[in-house]
Design a protein around this motif. Structure first.
Motif, short mmCIF file in Angstrom:
data_model
loop_
_atom_site.label_atom_id
_atom_site.label_comp_id
_atom_site.label_asym_id
_atom_site.label_seq_id
_atom_site.Cartn_x
_atom_site.Cartn_y
_atom_site.Cartn_z
N TYR A 1 5.10 -0.53 7.96
CA TYR A 1 5.94 0.40 7.18
C TYR A 1 7.17 -0.33 6.65
CZ TYR A 1 9.27 4.04 6.00
OH TYR A 1 10.20 4.81 5.33
N TYR A 2 7.44 -0.15 5.36
CA TYR A 2 8.59 -0.81 4.73
C TYR A 2 9.68 0.19 4.38
CZ TYR A 2 11.29 -3.26 1.11
OH TYR A 2 12.31 -3.79 0.35
N GLU A 3 9.35 1.22 3.58
CA GLU A 3 10.39 2.13 3.09
C GLU A 3 9.70 3.33 2.42
OE1 GLU A 3 13.38 3.68 3.09
OE2 GLU A 3 14.29 1.67 3.11
N THR A 4 10.44 4.41 2.26
CA THR A 4 9.94 5.59 1.53
C THR A 4 10.64 5.67 0.18
OG1 THR A 4 9.54 6.75 3.61
CG2 THR A 4 9.70 8.12 1.63
N ASN B 1 -1.37 9.75 -9.71
CA ASN B 1 -1.59 8.50 -8.98
C ASN B 1 -1.25 7.26 -9.79
OD1 ASN B 1 -2.41 9.85 -6.72
ND2 ASN B 1 -4.60 9.60 -7.08
N HIS B 2 -1.48 7.32 -11.11
CA HIS B 2 -1.19 6.14 -11.94
C HIS B 2 0.31 5.81 -11.91
CE1 HIS B 2 -0.52 9.58 -14.54
NE2 HIS B 2 0.11 8.82 -15.43
N ASN B 3 1.15 6.83 -11.79
CA ASN B 3 2.60 6.57 -11.72
C ASN B 3 3.01 5.98 -10.38
OD1 ASN B 3 3.69 7.30 -14.31
ND2 ASN B 3 3.13 9.43 -13.84
N GLY C 1 9.35 15.44 -8.10
CA GLY C 1 8.52 14.29 -8.41
C GLY C 1 7.56 13.98 -7.27
N THR C 2 7.36 12.70 -7.00
CA THR C 2 6.40 12.26 -5.99
C THR C 2 7.08 11.34 -4.99
OG1 THR C 2 4.71 12.33 -7.73
CG2 THR C 2 4.11 11.21 -5.68
N THR C 3 6.85 11.61 -3.71
CA THR C 3 7.41 10.78 -2.63
C THR C 3 6.26 10.08 -1.92
OG1 THR C 3 9.30 12.24 -2.34
CG2 THR C 3 8.77 10.82 -0.48
N PHE C 4 6.45 8.81 -1.56
CA PHE C 4 5.39 8.08 -0.86
C PHE C 4 5.99 6.99 0.03
CE2 PHE C 4 6.17 6.24 -5.00
CZ PHE C 4 6.20 4.87 -4.79
N GLN D 1 0.83 -1.20 0.00
CA GLN D 1 0.00 0.00 0.00
C GLN D 1 0.87 1.25 0.00
OE1 GLN D 1 -2.02 0.80 3.65
NE2 GLN D 1 -3.47 2.25 2.77
N ALA D 2 0.47 2.25 -0.80
CA ALA D 2 1.15 3.56 -0.79
C ALA D 2 0.37 4.51 0.11
CB ALA D 2 1.22 4.11 -2.21
N GLN D 3 1.10 5.19 0.99
CA GLN D 3 0.48 6.19 1.89
C GLN D 3 1.34 7.46 1.88
OE1 GLN D 3 -0.27 4.98 5.94
NE2 GLN D 3 -0.98 2.94 5.37
N ASN D 4 0.77 8.53 2.43
CA ASN D 4 1.50 9.79 2.63
C ASN D 4 2.16 10.27 1.33
OD1 ASN D 4 0.86 9.44 5.38
ND2 ASN D 4 2.67 8.15 5.66
N ILE D 5 1.34 10.37 0.29
CA ILE D 5 1.86 10.77 -1.03
C ILE D 5 2.05 12.28 -1.05
CG2 ILE D 5 1.32 10.79 -3.50
CD1 ILE D 5 -0.49 8.23 -2.57
#
Length: 433
Positions: A251-254, A262-264, A240-243, A230-234
């Motif tokens: 939690y795994y990694e950022t 969102n598609h990317n 670019g985009t950090t999530f 799951q992607a959170q905190n986008i």
């Protein structure tokens, strides 16, 4: 040594496959029409010979691979059959070739090319791999561990493949000249799922993909908390985009990707999920941040205050995603969509969908429908679409200078036909020295 002869070598899949065989030490040549295609430069760099179509190109000891666009009546295919050479269609040959590797098929109605490019970039930063991307890019390696390839659902061609893994980005109704309904599309993907040997990575936010049944594990990714990945905190930044990625709610990694929309993020999640499943560490996945993109997918250039974007979007959902990316990347500029519908069948099937998605732009220019040799034109014209969109007008190739009035704007040239000629004509009116 066998010579591989490609009939229609300039096609996107064909040119990529030709490059892979060449890189793997094989002797490769091909034939095609005289017209120049964007796929040609890579073939020329490798000195792969390209001949005009002629039955004299076919020799008895060749292995011949024919593009899917050509009928059995084509002069070279008839000659190959007459001589009894080893003969394959593109998807048949690819199905055989990938059996040598750990193969990863990337499929879905939208996002295939970008996801294939992203996965190829991440894996090739750490391993010798082969990959075939639908933008005409292909690379082979004698010691390849992985073979990453784009698998298209059109005419159920992807059922020629029995990959170790499949990434499924989404299921949507497209190719109305072949599929009869969304249920027909789903049935094709369900058949594909049954052929996968080790595991499926699927977007769990897609209602259709939630219904997929398989004999192998199905790992889901997406924004909903029911997904395995799951992607959170986008957050959108200037780079670019950090999530954050959570694996089964931990939690795994950022991660950072140099794209927007969102598609990317979903495409990147698919890559992270397959890498994690294969035991590849986060330090390798971090190469996501250096991805430079694939051809004809949000390809940008700046001229004065205008940003010109070339994009392959040719379905309402893709148009929405492209406009969303542009808005997020350039929040202070107006968005101008220049759209060329691809095929009469698709235009008729998605007429209202095109109108709704294009209406997300601030202004819309429409180019004549790019027809296909394989369909009847019917009574439909570009005027039928134009009537449905406020703030829209028809753009003629001889009048592209009209776009100059949108000085501080993002101009998105969209379509799967030859929309590039409109961008080229416009750039010529700017008389850049």
């Amino acid at each position: 040594m066998t010579t591989y002869h490609f009939i229609g070598i300039k096609g996107t899949g064909m040119s990529a496959l030709a490059q892979i065989l060449y890189d793997s030490g094989e002797k490769v040549q091909g034939s095609d029409v005289e017209k120049r295609f964007f796929t040609q430069a890579a073939l020329e760099e490798k000195n792969i010979p390209i001949y005009p179509f002629s039955e004299n190109n076919i020799k008895k000891d060749y292995t011949v691979i024919a593009g899917n666009a050509f009928s059995d009546e084509h002069i070279e295919i008839k000659e190959a059959k007459r001589l009894g050479v080893t003969f394959y269609r593109y998807h048949e040959f690819l199905g055989e070739w990938l059996k040598q590797y750990t193969s990863i098929a990337v499929t879905g109605a939208h996002g295939k090319t970008s996801t294939t490019g992203l996965l190829s970039h991440v894996l090739s930063s750490s391993f010798p791999i082969s990959y075939l991307i639908g933008d005409g890019t292909g690379q082979g390696h004698v010691d390849s561990k992985y073979f990453v390839f784009e698998a298209c659902e059109y005419r159920r061609h992807f059922l020629q493949y029995e990959p170790d893994y499949a990434i499924m980005t989404n299921i949507d109704f497209d190719h109305p000249d072949y599929f009869t309904s969304i249920d027909d599309v789903f049935a094709a993907f369900q058949s594909m799922a049954e052929q996968v040997k080790k595991g499926i990575i699927a977007c769990g936010d897609d209602e259709q993909l939630q219904q997929i049944q398989a004999k192998v594990p199905v790992v889901y990714y997406g924004f909903a908390n029911t997904n395995d990945f799951q992607a959170q905190n986008i957050k959108e930044t200037k780079n670019g985009t950090t999530f954050d990625v959570f694996v089964r709610n931990t939690y795994y990694e950022t991660f950072t990707i140099p794209m927007y929309g969102n598609h990317n993020v979903l495409n990147a999640l698919a890559v992270i999920a397959i890498c994690h499943y294969e035991g590849i560490g986060a330090e390798h996945m971090k190469h996501l941040a250096t991805f430079t993109g694939v051809k004809r997918r949000f390809s940008e250039k700046q001229i004065y205050n205008q940003i010109l974007i070339d994009d392959y979007a040719h379905h309402p959902r893709e148009i929405n995603a492209t406009i969303e990316s542009a808005r997020k990347k350039y929040p202070n500029k107006s968005i101008v969509a220049i759209f060329q519908p691809h095929t009469f069948t698709r235009t008729k099937a998605f007429l209202q969908g095109f109108a709704d998605s294009l209406s997300q732009a601030d202004h819309v220019f429409l180019c004549d429908i790019f027809g296909s040799a394989r369909e009847e034109t019917g009574q439909l014209t570009i005027d039928d679409l134009q009537k449905l969109i406020n703030q829209s007008s028809i753009l003629k190739l001889s009048h592209t200078e009209e776009l100059k009035e949108f000085a501080d704007s993002v101009l998105i040239f969209m379509g799967a036909g030859d929309i590039q000629k409109f961008q080229q004509a416009y750039e010529e009116t700017l008389a850049i020295k």
